[in-house]
Design a protein around this motif. Structure first.
Motif, short mmCIF file in Angstrom:
data_model
loop_
_atom_site.label_atom_id
_atom_site.label_comp_id
_atom_site.label_asym_id
_atom_site.label_seq_id
_atom_site.Cartn_x
_atom_site.Cartn_y
_atom_site.Cartn_z
N LYS A 5 9.50 0.00 2.10
CA LYS A 5 8.48 -0.08 1.06
C LYS A 5 9.18 0.28 -0.25
CE LYS A 5 4.00 1.77 -0.23
NZ LYS A 5 2.96 2.74 0.09
N GLY A 6 9.27 -0.69 -1.13
CA GLY A 6 10.02 -0.44 -2.35
C GLY A 6 11.49 -0.40 -2.01
N SER A 7 12.15 0.70 -2.33
CA SER A 7 13.57 0.79 -2.05
C SER A 7 13.91 1.90 -1.07
CB SER A 7 14.33 1.04 -3.36
OG SER A 7 13.91 2.28 -3.92
N GLY A 8 12.98 2.75 -0.70
CA GLY A 8 13.27 3.86 0.18
C GLY A 8 12.82 3.61 1.61
N ILE A 9 13.12 4.57 2.46
CA ILE A 9 12.74 4.50 3.86
C ILE A 9 11.39 5.18 4.02
CG2 ILE A 9 13.34 5.20 6.20
CD1 ILE A 9 16.26 5.18 5.32
N THR A 10 10.47 4.52 4.70
CA THR A 10 9.17 5.11 4.99
C THR A 10 8.99 5.16 6.51
OG1 THR A 10 8.02 3.01 4.88
CG2 THR A 10 8.13 4.29 2.85
N ALA A 11 8.17 6.10 6.96
CA ALA A 11 7.94 6.25 8.39
C ALA A 11 6.55 6.83 8.62
CB ALA A 11 8.99 7.16 9.00
N TYR A 12 6.16 6.93 9.88
CA TYR A 12 4.88 7.51 10.27
C TYR A 12 5.05 9.02 10.40
CZ TYR A 12 0.79 8.57 13.13
OH TYR A 12 -0.38 9.10 13.62
#
Length: 71
Positions: A5-12
């Motif tokens: 999402k965008g440029s970074g890492i996303t997680a639950y």
């Protein structure tokens, strides 16, 4: 599963039960052939996300994450 999402890492986030939480200071390790990004959310809760080799290398190349052990 990690998403971009965008440029970074996303997680639950298991603790807060929310999706697409941005990971702060992620480090990508290779364990048993799997690429695992570990970091924290904005509240300091630990997070982890599993991703493929291409996604892991792309995040490191873009400066979104650091290389950990197992490379």
């Amino acid at each position: 599963m990690a998403t971009e999402k965008g440029s970074g890492i996303t997680a639950y986030s298991v603790k807060t039960k929310t999706k697409n939480v941005p990971m702060i200071n992620p480090v990508i390790d290779v364990k048993s052939g799997r690429y695992i990004a570990t970091g924290t959310d904005s509240e300091g809760n630990k997070m982890a996300a599993i991703m493929g080799k291409a996604a892991a290398e792309e995040h490191i190349k873009n400066g979104n994450a650091k290389k950990g052990s197992g490379w």
